[in-house]
Design a protein around this motif. Structure first.
Motif, short mmCIF file in Angstrom:
data_model
loop_
_atom_site.label_atom_id
_atom_site.label_comp_id
_atom_site.label_asym_id
_atom_site.label_seq_id
_atom_site.Cartn_x
_atom_site.Cartn_y
_atom_site.Cartn_z
N ILE A 46 4.52 14.56 -7.95
CA ILE A 46 5.86 14.12 -8.35
C ILE A 46 6.74 13.94 -7.11
N ALA A 47 6.69 14.95 -6.23
CA ALA A 47 7.54 14.89 -5.03
C ALA A 47 7.12 13.76 -4.11
N GLY A 48 5.86 13.40 -4.16
CA GLY A 48 5.35 12.40 -3.21
C GLY A 48 5.27 11.00 -3.77
N SER A 49 5.98 10.72 -4.85
CA SER A 49 5.89 9.38 -5.44
C SER A 49 7.28 8.85 -5.76
N HIS A 52 11.54 4.50 -2.40
CA HIS A 52 12.12 4.41 -1.05
C HIS A 52 11.71 5.53 -0.12
N GLN A 53 10.67 6.28 -0.46
CA GLN A 53 10.18 7.27 0.49
C GLN A 53 9.54 6.54 1.67
N THR A 54 9.42 7.23 2.78
CA THR A 54 8.95 6.55 3.99
C THR A 54 7.65 7.16 4.48
N THR A 55 7.03 6.44 5.41
CA THR A 55 5.72 6.85 5.91
C THR A 55 5.91 7.51 7.28
N PRO A 56 5.27 8.64 7.55
CA PRO A 56 5.47 9.29 8.85
C PRO A 56 4.78 8.51 9.97
N PRO A 57 5.41 8.40 11.14
CA PRO A 57 4.79 7.69 12.26
C PRO A 57 3.62 8.48 12.83
N ASN A 249 4.04 4.02 -3.65
CA ASN A 249 4.56 5.31 -3.19
C ASN A 249 3.69 6.41 -3.77
N LEU A 250 2.90 7.03 -2.91
CA LEU A 250 1.99 8.06 -3.43
C LEU A 250 1.90 9.23 -2.47
N ASP A 251 1.56 10.35 -3.04
CA ASP A 251 1.52 11.60 -2.27
C ASP A 251 0.18 11.76 -1.58
N ASP A 252 0.18 12.68 -0.66
CA ASP A 252 -0.95 12.92 0.22
C ASP A 252 -2.21 13.42 -0.53
N GLU A 253 -1.99 14.22 -1.54
CA GLU A 253 -3.13 14.77 -2.28
C GLU A 253 -3.82 13.66 -3.09
N THR A 254 -3.00 12.86 -3.77
CA THR A 254 -3.54 11.74 -4.54
C THR A 254 -4.23 10.75 -3.60
N MET A 255 -3.64 10.52 -2.46
CA MET A 255 -4.26 9.64 -1.47
C MET A 255 -5.67 10.13 -1.15
N HIS A 256 -5.80 11.39 -0.84
CA HIS A 256 -7.11 11.90 -0.42
C HIS A 256 -8.10 12.04 -1.57
N GLN A 280 2.95 -2.69 0.54
CA GLN A 280 3.42 -1.65 1.46
C GLN A 280 2.94 -0.30 0.92
N VAL A 281 2.86 0.66 1.81
CA VAL A 281 2.60 2.04 1.40
C VAL A 281 3.79 2.85 1.92
N ASN A 282 4.47 3.55 1.03
CA ASN A 282 5.68 4.29 1.42
C ASN A 282 6.62 3.41 2.22
N ASN A 283 6.76 2.17 1.75
CA ASN A 283 7.74 1.24 2.32
C ASN A 283 7.47 0.78 3.75
N SER A 290 1.14 3.02 10.49
CA SER A 290 0.43 3.87 11.45
C SER A 290 -0.18 5.09 10.76
N TYR A 291 0.40 5.50 9.66
CA TYR A 291 -0.14 6.68 8.98
C TYR A 291 -1.49 6.34 8.31
N THR A 292 -1.52 5.21 7.61
CA THR A 292 -2.78 4.88 6.91
C THR A 292 -3.86 4.38 7.88
N MET A 293 -3.46 3.60 8.90
CA MET A 293 -4.48 3.02 9.79
C MET A 293 -4.82 3.96 10.94
C1 LIG Z 1 4.03 9.01 1.57
O1 LIG Z 1 5.11 9.89 1.37
C2 LIG Z 1 4.75 11.10 0.73
C3 LIG Z 1 6.03 11.86 0.45
O2 LIG Z 1 6.70 12.10 1.62
C4 LIG Z 1 3.79 11.85 1.61
O3 LIG Z 1 3.34 12.98 0.92
C5 LIG Z 1 2.59 10.97 1.94
O4 LIG Z 1 1.75 11.61 2.86
C6 LIG Z 1 3.04 9.66 2.52
N1 LIG Z 1 1.89 8.81 2.73
C7 LIG Z 1 1.88 7.83 3.59
C8 LIG Z 1 0.64 7.03 3.70
O5 LIG Z 1 2.83 7.57 4.27
#
Ligand SMILES: *[C@@H]1O[C@H](CO)[C@@H](O)[C@H](O)[C@H]1NC(C)=O
Ligand SMILES: *[C@@H]1O[C@H](CO)[C@@H](O)[C@H](O)[C@H]1NC(C)=O
Ligand SMILES: *[C@@H]1O[C@H](CO)[C@@H](O)[C@H](O)[C@H]1NC(C)=O
Ligand SMILES: *[C@@H]1O[C@H](CO)[C@@H](O)[C@H](O)[C@H]1NC(C)=O
Ligand SMILES: *[C@@H]1O[C@H](CO)[C@@H](O)[C@H](O)[C@H]1NC(C)=O
Ligand SMILES: *[C@@H]1O[C@H](CO)[C@@H](O)[C@H](O)[C@H]1NC(C)=O
Ligand SMILES: *[C@@H]1O[C@H](CO)[C@@H](O)[C@H](O)[C@H]1NC(C)=O
Ligand SMILES: *[C@@H]1O[C@H](CO)[C@@H](O)[C@H](O)[C@H]1NC(C)=O
Ligand SMILES: *[C@@H]1O[C@H](CO)[C@@H](O)[C@H](O)[C@H]1NC(C)=O
Length: 885
Positions: A46-49, A52-57, A249-256, A280-283, A290-293
């Motif tokens: 829930i928190a990760g979806s 307008h959330q952003t992706t960490p560099p 917009n998806l969270d890290d756990e669902t991603m993995h 886009q992923v997380n906008n 850079s986070y996904t690649m």
């Molecule tokens: C997307 O944002 C969520 C919430 O901050 C974070 O858990 C997740 O790791 C991020 N994923 C990517 C690919 O940026």
């Protein structure tokens, strides 16, 4: 003339006058901005979806190291790249431009070394835009076989055909979309909404294709789960006003645990390339993320190949390259044939002005050439002998600008014996859903066989009559979009069933116009067996079919099949329904219909469609396939849906359901489906017994630790712009993207003065010093200890019927955490078993299979819970169970 009474008798046991109502619960499109689905209750999801959330560099971009099986390919690649000049390196990263060469994507060449351009060509079902190629069953059919060897064989055959045409890289296979929503337009290109089934089929397909000496681009990475709003350009075509591609917009756990999972398998299988997606992923654009690649793909998954953009999926030069993009296709910038490139001269400039470190360019090119050597492409490579842009023998080499008249098509027949494989795959991917009192197989002695439905016949304008299969006329052998190919022929059900019936001396009639409802009813009354063919289509967003913009608007049947089927089933108590659909359709009313005695799902079987289904109907092939998705009673039961109307200027696709898609959602919400994931009948019966679970002796998991080496550069280059001007007397192909400069003034050479202003350079992105390796990383596919075998689960499967059959026992595991799915598929095998004999079903359970993703540790761990194993014939027929000790 025969009397009515006789006619009624002919359809023995006909439901006299019973007119079963087939209307009722139609799905409806949801025009609302937000689909009223259900969220997961997992706080992390829930928190990760959120919108307008952003992706960490994550920088710098990891450089390839030649890990594992890649060592030799890297040695060769480094040796080759060491000989190259800066312009030659840039040439290998940049497409020359849409329709400017023969393939849908072509890099520059290196004439000095006699190295021709690399040819990248669609599609995941065969060589697109040529002739004398085969059209294979779609990915969703491969998933339905639950047969690893089938996936490999199809991959190898497709690889051989691409190879025969001179293609260096087949654009496929597909693990994204995974199938978050049943309406998703391109789900069929991939395999299944289950990540394990998809991962296995993805890996086998990659190895099959690459065994033929052709690179794959495992696609689309990542979060590309719907067609709507994937690109701004298409949006305008359909009258939507959006500022940017939709953001998943998806969270890290669902991603993995869900979306990244099959890509780990693909990387581990040695995919030469991964294609980043349009969304886009997380906008942040997937091709600039850079986070996904950098972090997930090249860091954690230890990917050694290269990242290629989807066609015009690149949205920047410097930013994308620093984020991990290695090749841009087809080379053009904002749109096809716009004459500009983010790479090409811009990349030369960016290296000269110090924005892109030399090691980063070298890493891009080493990765590209390593992919080339990894599949041993150099030993076998022939010329490109076709053109995507004309079917004529003679045409333009550079089609868009009308230059280079030559023989562009040699019409090389690359089909080999693949027709036989396709026929067999079609039959072996057909799922038998209902078979009352052994209606099937038909014995061929039926006095009158009647076949019904537009979906049984030909497309009146030919099997290739609609561009990229962008219509639903006649039988549906393949769906629409770039994932299509030209049929060499298409055997219709009408033809194939007639052939069988006539050979057996029966009478045969077909009625193929769903508009002729009354005629159909009359014929059905006279028939001993009525076989009704129906379909539902979907595809890619650039084409619209019947108001469907790629994604399906509903989960019901197309071509007006519902009313026609009602007329047939209302008049014949032996009505057999065959479905050619790209994914789930609502079948509850047909499951419960007393006159519908059998239902088969045949998916998208490819060119041998009719022969494949006839083989199953007449028992020449005993069906053994299983549903690779859930068929729900109602659209809303899936809990996820396509966003059809923008909910923001940049549409926000919030994956609030977390990992709960398809059967995981039905289980969590206690919804009973019509036919569950993994379900499928046979003409024989099986018994399951003797579950045994053996714990293996393996050491404890150790998070990976350590550092990479420092980045390396190969060869020297001059920093004087004067050395990079177009060579004197060089004749340019208009619109082409070259690595050379027009001016020694780098700002002028870049072309766009605004673009050439010093841009934002992300912190750390130019750092070529040794970098820490993620704990979950260390090798292609991730930390090798994730693949340690922790348990062996075995069971005995016995054929208790009277004919040889194939069964797919399935292993499900419950990980036991509060937010874990009730159970998840973790193993399967397709077994052929003789009557009255038994076979052992055996699955190795890996550490990954029972692990969960820790967002805090950024690593996998085994949660301290009770874990259960189930073995069954479907996701809801779990016949054996035991605890994992
Ligand atoms: C997307 O944002 C969520 C919430 O901050 C974070 O858990 C997740 O790791 C991020 N994923 C990517 C690919 O940026
Ligand atoms: C959702 O769409 C339906 C059909 O267009 C409409 O009747 C309904 O008011 C909409 N609901 C919301 C919350 O917008
Ligand atoms: C780059 O590729 C183009 C197209 O194949 C070719 O014409 C050109 O000579 C190449 N440039 C270099 C420096 O090799
Ligand atoms: C460099 O990229 C910018 C931004 O898209 C573009 O306007 C310019 O035309 C490109 N230069 C070349 C030579 O393609
Ligand atoms: C270097 O060149 C690239 C490509 O043209 C451009 O995007 C970037 O802004 C330039 N940087 C500097 C510092 O000039
Ligand atoms: C391919 O192999 C041939 C023969 O071994 C060799 O001459 C050539 O340089 C190789 N090309 C590349 C690109 O490695
Ligand atoms: C199946 O066959 C049995 C025995 O002939 C019969 O009683 C039953 O009604 C049949 N079922 C259906 C659904 O036709
Ligand atoms: C072909 O299909 C389209 C929709 O896909 C439909 O509008 C058209 O009527 C069909 N034509 C024929 C001849 O069936
Ligand atoms: C579902 O969509 C198909 C294709 O557009 C259309 O033919 C059919 O009529 C639709 N079904 C309903 C119930 O609207």
């Amino acid at each position: 003339m025969r009397s009515i009474a006789t006619l009624l008798l002919a359809c023995a046991g006909s439901a006299l006058g019973q007119n079963f109502s087939l209307d009722g619960n139609y799905g409806s499109p949801y025009p609302n901005a937000t689909y009223p689905g259900f969220a997961s209750d997992n706080p992390v999801a829930i928190a990760g979806s959120k919108s307008h959330q952003t992706t960490p560099p994550k920088y710098p971009s990891p450089w390839g190291a030649g890990l594992g099986e890649w060592a030799t390919a890297y040695e060769k690649a480094r040796a080759f790249v060491s000989q190259l000049t800066l312009e030659e390196k840039v040439n290998l990263t940049t497409g020359t431009g849409w329709e400017l060469d023969r393939c849908v994507g072509q890099t520059g060449s290196i004439p000095r070394l006699g190295f021709r351009a690399m040819c990248l060509q669609d599609s995941p079902v065969g060589v697109r835009y040529t002739d004398y190629n085969s059209v294979f069953p779609a990915g969703v059919n491969v998933a339905a076989t639950f047969d690893r060897a089938a996936a490999y064989a199809r991959g190898q055959a497709m690889g051989e055909e691409h190879h025969g045409k001179g293609v260096d890289m087949q654009l496929g296979p597909v693990a994204g979309p995974l199938g978050r929503t049943p309406e998703g337009g391109r789900n069929w290109e991939g395999f299944s909404p289950d990540p394990v089934l998809t991962g296995v089929m993805f890996a086998e397909s990659i190895q099959g294709i690459q065994s033929a000496g052709v690179m794959t681009s495992a696609k689309h990475y990542i979060g590309y789960e719907q067609e709507h709003f994937r690109l701004v350009a298409d949006s305008e075509t359909w009258g939507f006003n959006i500022d940017e591609s939709g953001s998943a917009n998806l969270d890290d756990e669902t991603m993995h645990e869900l979306y990244l999972w099959p890509f780990a398998d693909g990387v581990r299988a040695g995919a030469a390339a991964v294609m980043c997606s349009y969304n886009q992923v997380n906008n942040t654009q997937a091709c600039q993320n850079s986070y996904t690649m950098n972090y997930l793909l090249k860091g954690e998954l230890g990917f050694q190949g290269f990242v290629v953009s989807d066609w015009i999926g690149t949205r920047s030069g410097v930013a994308s390259i620093l984020a991990g993009l290695d090749m841009t296709m087809p080379g053009d910038a904002a749109d096809y044939t716009d004459g500009q490139s983010f790479f090409g001269a811009n990349l030369t400039v960016a290296v000269l002005n110090g924005t892109i470190p030399a090691w980063r360019l070298d890493d891009m090119v080493v990765r590209i050439m390593a992919g080339f050597y990894f599949v041993e492409r150099n030993n076998t490579r022939g010329p490109i002998n076709f053109s995507s842009f004309t079917t004529d023998t003679y045409g333009y080499e550079h089609s868009y600008v009308g230059q280079g008249w030559t023989e562009v098509n040699s019409h090389v027949d690359v089909r080999g014996e693949h027709g036989r494989l396709i026929r067999s795959l079609g039959a072996r991917s057909t799922v038998l859903l209902k078979n009352v009192n052994n209606t099937l197989p038909l014995n061929g002695k039926e006095k009158l066989t009647a076949v019904f439905g537009n979906d049984a016949g030909s497309n009146l304008v030919g099997p290739n009559g609609c561009t990229d299969r962008g219509c639903d006329n006649g039988t549906l052998g393949a769906a629409w979009g770039s994932g299509s190919a030209q049929f060499p022929y298409l055997v219709t059900p009408d033809t194939a069933i007639q052939n069988t019936v006539l050979a057996a001396g029966g009478a045969y009639e077909s009625s193929l116009d769903n508009g002729a409802v009354d005629t159909m009813g009359t014929l059905a009354r006279r028939a001993n067996a009525s076989i009704f063919f129906a379909n539902a289509d979907s595809g890619e967003w650039y084409l619209e079919v019947g108001g469907n913009l790629g994604d399906r608007n509903n989960l019901t049947l197309w071509q007006g099949a519902e009313a026609a089927l009602e007329a047939v089933a209302g008049n014949c108590s032996n009505t057999i329904l065959v479905l050619h659909t790209t994914g789930p359709v609502l079948l509850e009313k047909y499951k419960n219909h007393p006159n519908i005695t059998a239902i088969l799902w045949a998916g998208l079987p490819g060119q041998e469609s009719g022969n494949s289904i006839a083989d199953v109907l007449y028992g020449r092939v005993n069906p053994g396939a299983k549903l690779p998705f859930t068929i729900g009673k109602d659209r809303s039961d899936y809990g996820t849906d396509v966003l059809y109307t923008p909910n923001a200027p940049v549409p926000q696709l919030n994956f609030e359901e977390g990992v709960f898609i398809d059967y995981r959602a039905f289980d969590r919400h206690n919804e009973t489906p019509t036919y569950e994931f993994g379900y499928g009948l046979s003409y024989t019966t099986f018994e399951y017994s003797d579950l045994s679970i053996t714990k293996m002796n393996v050491s404890d998991y150790v998070p990976f630790s350590g550092y990479t080496t420092a980045a390396t550069t190969y060869g020297n280059f001059s920093t004087d712009p004067a050395n990079y001007l177009f060579p004197a007397n060089f004749t340019r192909v208009p619109m082409y993207h070259y690595p050379w400069l027009n001016s020694t003034n780098l700002t002028l050479a870049a072309g766009d003065p605004h673009y050439a202003l010093p841009g934002f350079i992300p912190a750390g992105s130019q750092d070529g010093t040794a970098q820490p390796i993620p704990k979950a990383g260390g090798a292609p596919g991730g930390n090798p200890m994730l693949y340690d075998v922790l348990y062996r689960v075995e069971a005995t499967i016995t054929n208790t019927g009277s004919v040889t059959g194939e069964e797919v026992p399935q292993l499900y595991i419950s990980r036991g955490g509060p937010y874990d799915p009730v159970k998840e598929l973790r193993g399967f095998e397709r077994l052929s078993i003789q009557p009255n004999s038994s076979t052992t079903f055996s699955v190795d359970v890996t550490r990954r299979d029972i692990s969960s993703w820790s967002t805090v540790e950024q690593d996998w761990y085994v949660r301290n819970t009770t874990k259960k194993a189930y073995v069954g014939s479907s996701s809801r027929n779990l016949l054996l169970q035991g605890l994992l000790p």
